[in-house]
Design an enzyme around this catalytic site. Structure first.
Site, PDB file in Angstrom:
ATOM      1  N   GLU A 147       0.814  -1.086   0.147  1.00 15.07           N
ATOM      2  CA  GLU A 147      -0.142   0.024  -0.037  1.00 15.07           C
ATOM      3  C   GLU A 147       0.990   1.446   0.034  1.00 15.07           C
ATOM      4  O   GLU A 147       0.783   2.164   0.943  1.00 15.07           O
ATOM      5  CB  GLU A 147      -1.002  -0.055   1.233  1.00 15.07           C
ATOM      6  CG  GLU A 147      -1.958  -0.991   1.147  1.00 15.07           C
ATOM      7  CD  GLU A 147      -2.958  -0.886   2.117  1.00 15.07           C
ATOM      8  OE1 GLU A 147      -2.861  -0.515   3.131  1.00 15.07           O
ATOM      9  OE2 GLU A 147      -4.226  -1.370   2.024  1.00 15.07           O
ATOM     10  N   GLU A 304      -6.709  -7.558  -0.491  1.00 17.43           N
ATOM     11  CA  GLU A 304      -6.947  -7.588   0.715  1.00 17.43           C
ATOM     12  C   GLU A 304      -8.456  -7.228   0.954  1.00 17.43           C
ATOM     13  O   GLU A 304      -8.643  -6.297   0.187  1.00 17.43           O
ATOM     14  CB  GLU A 304      -6.164  -6.585   1.549  1.00 17.43           C
ATOM     15  CG  GLU A 304      -4.653  -6.888   1.864  1.00 17.43           C
ATOM     16  CD  GLU A 304      -3.825  -5.703   2.630  1.00 17.43           C
ATOM     17  OE1 GLU A 304      -4.770  -5.303   3.533  1.00 17.43           O
ATOM     18  OE2 GLU A 304      -2.770  -5.726   2.580  1.00 17.43           O
TER      19      GLU A 304
HETATM   20  C1  GLA Z   1      -4.052  -2.619   5.141  1.00 15.04           C
HETATM   21  C2  GLA Z   1      -2.744  -3.162   5.100  1.00 15.04           C
HETATM   22  C3  GLA Z   1      -2.706  -4.494   6.111  1.00 15.04           C
HETATM   23  C4  GLA Z   1      -3.577  -4.270   7.371  1.00 15.04           C
HETATM   24  C5  GLA Z   1      -4.959  -3.797   6.873  1.00 15.04           C
HETATM   25  C6  GLA Z   1      -5.836  -3.674   7.877  1.00 15.04           C
HETATM   26  O1  GLA Z   1      -4.715  -2.707   4.172  1.00 15.04           O
HETATM   27  O2  GLA Z   1      -1.992  -3.252   3.950  1.00 15.04           O
HETATM   28  O3  GLA Z   1      -1.377  -4.624   6.448  1.00 15.04           O
HETATM   29  O4  GLA Z   1      -3.203  -3.272   7.897  1.00 15.04           O
HETATM   30  O5  GLA Z   1      -4.891  -2.610   6.336  1.00 15.04           O
HETATM   31  O6  GLA Z   1      -7.208  -3.443   7.506  1.00 15.04           O
END
Ligand code: GLA
Length: 663
Positions: A147, A304
Site C-alpha cells: 500500500e 486484501e
Molecule cells: C491495510 C494493510 C494491512 C492491514 C489492513 C488492515 O490494508 O495493507 O497490512 O493493516 O490494512 O485493514
C-alpha cells in the site's frame, strides 16, 4: 499468479507465531482451498537483523512448507516497514509532516519517500530476495512493498524539498515557466531562484493552489519511482516472475494517481475494506471493482479485504450473515481473478490484534472459519471465470488530478467532494444494473455509447477535446457542474463557465451560487437540488429542468444540447437521488444503453464474458427471494444445478452465478 483457476488466500505472517503453529496453518489452508498467500510483507527486521546481515532460515522454511502443500507464494519485499536499526543509523530518513513535526519509528510506513538511504536499503533487500528466490518453485509473484502512500504519501523535509525542485525543473524547464504556471505574481510569491522553492508546508494563509497541486503530483511520482526501482531490481534478478503492489482505490485514499501507476504493474491488485458507516457498502464494492478493473484493463486481484471487523474505524462492525460471501463474489463479478484477505490468522499481539482474519481468535469452531471454507469451495467452482472480461458501454470519467484540484482549499464550496459526487452518479447506474467502466479523460472512448463526467473540475485542453469530440461523433456526454473550470495548471478558463465544455454543452454561466449545507431548491420537474447552483444561460441547449425557487428561479438546472452527431447534457446542480436517477435513466435509454439483466430491486447483476460463455453474477442484497431470467440451458456454476424454465431463484442474501453458453 497461480497457473490456473481463481486465487484464494491472504496475507500470511507466520513470523507472528511459533513454528509449531505453521503445520496447522498449512493444513487448514488446504482445508479451506487456499492456493496462494502473500508472505514476508512485514518481516524486514527478522530477515535483516542488522545492516547487510541476513537470516533467511525462517523464510526458507516457510516457502518450502507452502510448496510442499501446493500453496503458491506471493513473495513480498518487506520495504513498507524498515527496522529500528535502519532509523538509528539513518535518522534523516524519518519523515517530517506539513507542520514541521518529525515523526518517529515504532510503527510502519514511516519513512521519507525521497530518502536516498531508504532507497538504497529497500533496493538492497529487494535484490537479495530476488536473487535468492528467483527460481523457488513456490514463488509465483512479487508483492512489492505494501500500500504505497498509506500513511507516508507526503514528507516535507529538506531532502524532499530538493527532490521536489528536481521534479519541478523537469516539468517546467525554467523558472519563468514555473512562475507563470503557478501564478506567483499573486501575493508576491515570485521565485527568483530554484532554491527558494519548498514543499507547501504549513503557512499562515491559503497556499498557492498550483504549488499544492504539483506537490501532490510529485508525491505520487516519487513513490512510483520507488516502486519502479524495486520492480526493476526484481526483474533483473527474476525476469519471469510478475510483480504487483496493492492499490487502495477507495475509502477516501487519494494520494496516488493510479492511472500513472497501473501500466507499471504486471498484475494490478487492490485492497478494499468496508466502512462501518456506509449502509450500502455493496455499492462501494462495485465502484471499487469497476475502477480497479478499468485501471487494470481487465481482470485483477483482490489482495486484501476483511472476513469481519477491521480495527481502524471508530466502531468496527462485524459482517452479517452471508456478507463475507457476497462481498467476495461481488469482487469476482467485477473482474477479480483472486480473492485474498488481511490476514490468514488473527494476531494475538501487536497493532492489529483486533482485526478479523480468515482463522479467527476463536479458532475453527467459528462462523468466520465455516464461511472461509465455504468460500474456498465457491471459488473453486468458479475456476473457469478466470480471465473473462466485463463488457460495458458506459464510461465514467475518473481523474486524480481533477480530484486533487477540486478539493484544494478556498474553492467556491468546501462541501463539494469528489468521491461523493462520483458515487452519487454511480449509485443510480448500479441500481439500474448498468455495466460501467471508469476512464481517464484522455482515454479512447470509441467503444462507449455514453460517457459521464460527474466531477471534472480540472481538465487539460486535449482531454476536453477528447470528450467533446466523443459527443460530436455521435456519443452522449453528460457533464457535472463546475467541470472544465480550470486548465492543467489550475488556471480558470475565462469567458464564462463551464470553461472547456461551454460550446459543446451550449450553455454559458456567468456566476456560481453554491448552496449552504441543508439548503435546497425546488426544480420544475418536482425534484429538489442541493449543494450547488449557477446562473446558466442557454446558448443553443434546451432546459430539461429549471429552478422554481431561490434567487435563480427560472434558470436552467439541467440542459441538453444536440452537438454534432451526438448529445451533450449539463447537470448544473446536485439533484436529489431519485431525480438524478430519473435523469440518468432517461439519458441512458436515449443513448441505447440497457441494463445487464432486468432484476428485482436489491439484486445486483454483473456479467463476465468468456470466449464461449457468459457468467451472470446475481447477488441478492435484499431480504426476499428473487427470480431472474437466464439464457436457456444455463447452469448455476456454484451448485452445478441447471436452471429450470429459463429462470433462476436467488434466495435472500445469496449469490448465483449462471453460466450461459452463447451462440
Ligand atoms: C491495510 C494493510 C494491512 C492491514 C489492513 C488492515 O490494508 O495493507 O497490512 O493493516 O490494512 O485493514
Amino acid at each position: 499468479m497461480i497457473p490456473e483457476g481463481l486465487a484464494y488466500g491472504g496475507d500470511y505472517n507466520p513470523e507472528q507465531w511459533p513454528e509449531e503453529v505453521w503445520a496447522e496453518d498449512v493444513r487448514l489452508m488446504r482445508e479451506a482451498g487456499v492456493n496462494m498467500v502473500s508472505v514476508n510483507i512485514f518481516a524486514w527486521a527478522l530477515l535483516e537483523p542488522s545492516e547487510g546481515t541476513y537470516d533467511f532460515s525462517r523464510l526458507d522454511k516457510i516457502l518450502a512448507l507452502l510448496h510442499e502443500n501446493g500453496i503458491a507464494a506471493d513473495l513480498a519485499t518487506p520495504t513498507a516497514a524498515p527496522p529500528a536499526w535502519f532509523f538509528r543509523a539513518h535518522p534523516q530518513a524519518l519523515p517530517v509532516d506539513r507542520d514541521g513535526r518529525g515523526l518517529s519509528y515504532g510503527s510502519r510506513q514511516t519513512f521519507c519517500p525521497s530518502s536516498p538511504e531508504y532507497r538504497e536499503a529497500a533496493l538492497r533487500i529487494a535484490r537479495v530476495l530476488g536473487e535468492r528466490y528467483a527460481d523457488h518453485p513456490a514463488v509465483v509473484m512479487w508483492h512489492i512493498h505494501n500500500e504505497y502512500g498509506c500513511h507516508n504519501a507526503e514528507c516535507y523535509c529538506d531532502v524532499s524539498a530538493a527532490a521536489f525542485r528536481r521534479w519541478l525543473r523537469e516539468r517546467y524547464g525554467d523558472l519563468a515557466t514555473l512562475n507563470d504556471a503557478w501564478g506567483t505574481t499573486f501575493w508576491s510569491q515570485w521565485y527568483h531562484d530554484w532554491d527558494e522553492i519548498i514543499p507547501p508546508r504549513a503557512t499562515g494563509a491559503v497556499p498557492n493552489p498550483t504549488h499544492r497541486l504539483d506537490w501532490r503530483r510529485f508525491c505520487s511520482d516519487e513513490l512510483l519511482s520507488l516502486y519502479k526501482a524495486e520492480r526493476d531490481v526484481l526483474r533483473e534478478a527474476a525476469p519471469s516472475i510478475p510483480a504487483t503492489t496493492n492499490f487502495m482505490v477507495m475509502y477516501n485514499f487519494d494520494a496516488l494517481d493510479y492511472w500513472r501507476w497501473a501500466p507499471e504493474l504486471d498484475v494490478v491488485s487492490n485492497d478494499h475494506y468496508l466502512r462501518s458507516t456506509d449502509p450500502e457498502s455493496e455499492i462501494d464494492i462495485a465502484l471499487s471493482g469497476d475502477l480497479v478493473r478499468s485501471l487494470a484493463g481487465g481482470p485483477w486481484l483482490l489482495m486484501e479485504h476483511s472476513t469481519g471487523a477491521v480495527n481502524w474505524q471508530p466502531v468496527n462492525r462485524a459482517k452479517t450473515a452471508g456478507e463475507l460471501r457476497r462481498n467476495a463474489l461481488a469482487h469476482v463479478a467485477r473482474g477479480a481473478d483472486g480473492i485474498a484477505y488481511f490476514q490468514w490468522r488473527a494476531a494475538k499481539a501487536g497493532a492489529e490484534q483486533w482485526h478479523s482474519a480468515m482463522l479467527p481468535h476463536a479458532g475453527t469452531d467459528s462462523q468466520i472459519w465455516r464461511d472461509v471454507v465455504a468460500l474456498g469451495a465457491d471459488l473453486k467452482a468458479l475456476a473457469e471465470v478466470r480471465g473473462t472480461t466485463n463488457p460495458a458501454s458506459v464510461a465514467v470519467v475518473w481523474d486524480w488530478n481533477a480530484r486533487w484540484a477540486l478539493e484544494l482549499p478556498s474553492q467556491p464550496s468546501e462541501s463539494v467532494r469528489y468521491l461523493d459526487l462520483v458515487r452519487s452518479w454511480y449509485e443510480p447506474l448500479w441500481r439500474s444494473g448498468v455495466a460501467v467502466d471508469f476512464v481517464h479523460p484522455s482515454a479512447d472512448l470509441s467503444s462507449y455509447r455514453l460517457v459521464l463526467a460527474p466531477a471534472l473540475y480540472l481538465v487539460d485542453d486535449s482531454a476536453a477535446a477528447n470528450l467533446t469530440g466523443f459527443a460530436a461523433a455521435g456519443g452522449s456526454l453528460v457533464v457535472g457542474f463546475h467541470s472544465g473550470a480550470v486548465d492543467t495548471n489550475c488556471h480558470v478558463r475565462l469567458g464564462g463557465y463551464p470553461g472547456a465544455f461551454r460550446d459543446s454543452l451550449g450553455v454559458r454561466t456567468d456566476e456560481l451560487f453554491p448552496l449552504l449545507p441543508g439548503e435546497s431548491l425546488a426544480l420544475s420537474d418536482g425534484g429538489t437540488a442541493s449543494l450547488w447552483s449557477e446562473r446558466v444561460r442557454l446558448e443553443g441547449a434546451e432546459a430539461v429542468t429549471s429552478y422554481t425557487s431561490g434567487p435563480l428561479a427560472g434558470t436552467p438546472a439541467v440542459t441538453r444540447h444536440i452537438y454534432g452527431e451526438g448529445t451533450a447534457w449539463y447537470v448544473a446542480t446536485h439533484p436529489d437521488p431519485s431525480t438524478l436517477a430519473g435523469l440518468l435513466d432517461r439519458i441512458r435509454t436515449e443513448a441505447g444503453v440497457e441494463p445487464v439483466r432486468k432484476t428485482p430491486e436489491g439484486v445486483e447483476a454483473v456479467l463476465r464474458r468468456g470466449a464461449e460463455a457468459d457468467y451472470l453474477f446475481l447477488v441478492n442484497h435484499g431480504d426476499r427471494a428473487a427470480e431472474v431470467e437466464v439464457a436457456p440451458g444455463a447452469t448455476n456454476l456454484l451448485t452445478g444445478v441447471a436452471a429450470a424454465g429459463g429462470t433462476v431463484v436467488v434466495p435472500p442474501g445469496d449469490v448465483v452465478v449462471a453460466r450461459e453458453v452463447r451462440g
